[in-house]
Design a protein around this motif. Structure first.
Motif, PDB file in Angstrom:
ATOM      1  N   THR A  60       0.744  -1.214  -0.055  1.00 15.69           N
ATOM      2  CA  THR A  60       0.024   0.069  -0.021  1.00 15.69           C
ATOM      3  C   THR A  60       0.803   1.294  -0.050  1.00 15.69           C
ATOM      4  OG1 THR A  60      -0.136   0.019   2.410  1.00 15.69           O
ATOM      5  CG2 THR A  60      -1.812  -1.035   1.326  1.00 15.69           C
ATOM      6  N   GLN A  61       0.374   2.408  -0.363  1.00 16.11           N
ATOM      7  CA  GLN A  61       0.913   3.759  -0.293  1.00 16.11           C
ATOM      8  C   GLN A  61       1.532   3.943   1.293  1.00 16.11           C
ATOM      9  OE1 GLN A  61       1.584   5.804  -3.075  1.00 16.11           O
ATOM     10  NE2 GLN A  61       3.307   6.504  -1.491  1.00 16.11           N
ATOM     11  N   ALA A  62       0.796   3.467   2.150  1.00 13.15           N
ATOM     12  CA  ALA A  62       1.120   3.830   3.608  1.00 13.15           C
ATOM     13  C   ALA A  62       2.304   3.041   3.979  1.00 13.15           C
ATOM     14  CB  ALA A  62       0.102   3.566   4.608  1.00 13.15           C
ATOM     15  N   GLN A  63       2.427   1.646   3.250  1.00 13.68           N
ATOM     16  CA  GLN A  63       3.697   0.844   3.899  1.00 13.68           C
ATOM     17  C   GLN A  63       4.642   1.263   2.816  1.00 13.68           C
ATOM     18  OE1 GLN A  63       1.700  -3.088   2.352  1.00 13.68           O
ATOM     19  NE2 GLN A  63       1.081  -3.278   4.217  1.00 13.68           N
ATOM     20  N   GLN A  64       4.555   1.923   1.478  1.00 16.78           N
ATOM     21  CA  GLN A  64       5.624   2.510   0.919  1.00 16.78           C
ATOM     22  C   GLN A  64       6.200   3.756   1.582  1.00 16.78           C
ATOM     23  OE1 GLN A  64       4.098   3.072  -3.183  1.00 16.78           O
ATOM     24  NE2 GLN A  64       4.140   1.019  -3.898  1.00 16.78           N
ATOM     25  N   ASP A  65       5.496   4.423   2.108  1.00 13.74           N
ATOM     26  CA  ASP A  65       5.747   5.635   2.788  1.00 13.74           C
ATOM     27  C   ASP A  65       6.831   5.355   3.904  1.00 13.74           C
ATOM     28  OD1 ASP A  65       4.521   7.238   0.979  1.00 13.74           O
ATOM     29  OD2 ASP A  65       2.752   7.573   2.339  1.00 13.74           O
ATOM     30  N   VAL A  66       6.283   4.333   4.610  1.00 11.61           N
ATOM     31  CA  VAL A  66       6.928   3.875   5.950  1.00 11.61           C
ATOM     32  C   VAL A  66       8.493   3.449   5.614  1.00 11.61           C
ATOM     33  CG1 VAL A  66       7.365   2.175   7.859  1.00 11.61           C
ATOM     34  CG2 VAL A  66       5.042   3.401   7.445  1.00 11.61           C
ATOM     35  N   CYS A  67       8.423   2.603   4.506  1.00 13.27           N
ATOM     36  CA  CYS A  67       9.749   2.005   4.124  1.00 13.27           C
ATOM     37  C   CYS A  67      10.694   3.275   3.616  1.00 13.27           C
ATOM     38  CB  CYS A  67       9.420   0.998   2.948  1.00 13.27           C
ATOM     39  SG  CYS A  67       8.909  -0.474   3.468  1.00 13.27           S
ATOM     40  N   ARG A  68      10.039   4.086   2.861  1.00 10.82           N
ATOM     41  CA  ARG A  68      10.807   5.409   2.400  1.00 10.82           C
ATOM     42  C   ARG A  68      11.509   6.181   3.414  1.00 10.82           C
ATOM     43  NH1 ARG A  68       8.375   6.458  -2.278  1.00 10.82           N
ATOM     44  NH2 ARG A  68       6.382   6.455  -1.255  1.00 10.82           N
ATOM     45  N   ARG A  69      10.654   6.310   4.632  1.00 17.93           N
ATOM     46  CA  ARG A  69      10.994   7.076   5.511  1.00 17.93           C
ATOM     47  C   ARG A  69      12.211   6.439   6.278  1.00 17.93           C
ATOM     48  NH1 ARG A  69       6.045   7.008   8.324  1.00 17.93           N
ATOM     49  NH2 ARG A  69       7.073   6.590  10.376  1.00 17.93           N
ATOM     50  N   PHE A  70      12.197   5.244   6.327  1.00 14.92           N
ATOM     51  CA  PHE A  70      13.369   4.584   7.123  1.00 14.92           C
ATOM     52  C   PHE A  70      14.702   4.306   6.043  1.00 14.92           C
ATOM     53  CE2 PHE A  70       9.894   4.437  10.085  1.00 14.92           C
ATOM     54  CZ  PHE A  70      10.780   4.954  11.129  1.00 14.92           C
ATOM     55  N   GLY A  71      14.208   4.385   4.832  1.00 15.39           N
ATOM     56  CA  GLY A  71      15.345   3.995   3.911  1.00 15.39           C
ATOM     57  C   GLY A  71      15.384   2.677   3.215  1.00 15.39           C
ATOM     58  N   TYR A  72      14.435   1.906   3.327  1.00 16.95           N
ATOM     59  CA  TYR A  72      14.145   0.596   2.950  1.00 16.95           C
ATOM     60  C   TYR A  72      13.234   0.428   1.471  1.00 16.95           C
ATOM     61  CZ  TYR A  72      15.488  -0.342   7.646  1.00 16.95           C
ATOM     62  OH  TYR A  72      16.301  -0.444   8.878  1.00 16.95           O
ATOM     63  N   SER A  73      13.567  -0.604   0.836  1.00 17.72           N
ATOM     64  CA  SER A  73      12.774  -0.759  -0.028  1.00 17.72           C
ATOM     65  C   SER A  73      11.618  -1.588   0.326  1.00 17.72           C
ATOM     66  CB  SER A  73      13.405  -1.694  -1.245  1.00 17.72           C
ATOM     67  OG  SER A  73      14.579  -0.767  -1.732  1.00 17.72           O
ATOM     68  N   ALA A  74      10.278  -1.518  -0.048  1.00 21.04           N
ATOM     69  CA  ALA A  74       9.153  -2.002   0.262  1.00 21.04           C
ATOM     70  C   ALA A  74       9.108  -3.618  -0.076  1.00 21.04           C
ATOM     71  CB  ALA A  74       8.162  -1.352  -0.276  1.00 21.04           C
TER      72      ALA A  74
END
Length: 111
Positions: free
Chosen positions: A9-23
């Motif tokens: 989901t977009q929310a999951q992508q956003d969390v990953c991006r904030r912490f520098g991880y690929s979803a």
């Protein structure tokens, strides 16, 4: 927030991006300690998916127990109904851990 198995989901992508991880899309099933729902904080651990297994996420709230029946298998769509707070973190890669609560506390790391 609803989540479908196999989707990021977009929310999951956003969390990953904030912490520098690929979803990485979550599997359809998660392991949840249903008896702990409602306690805080929420702990999540994503293990490397072992061959023959279908669940990499293990989630519990409050105190942990090493009892054999602590975790129960739950479909991802059901998790979004009973513990929506955890769903945005399920795109984190294998080896990730998180601790969150309903007051905004958030800690995410790769073990």
């Amino acid at each position: 927030m609803s989540a479908r198995a196999g989707d990021v989901t977009q929310a999951q992508q956003d969390v990953c991006r904030r912490f520098g991880y690929s979803a990485v899309a979550p599997e359809p099933m998660v392991a949840v300690a249903l008896s702990t729902i409602g306690a805080m904080p929420v702990y999540g651990t994503r293990i490397v998916l072992l061959e023959g297994y279908t669940t990499s996420w293990f989630i519990h709230c409050g105190e942990y127990s090493d009892a054999e029946d602590f975790y129960q298998a739950l479909h991802l769509t059901k998790l979004s109904e009973i513990l929506p707070l955890a769903v945005p973190y399920l795109g984190l890669p294998h080896g990730s851990k998180f601790i969150i609560d309903d007051r905004g506390y958030e800690d995410v790391w790769l073990a």
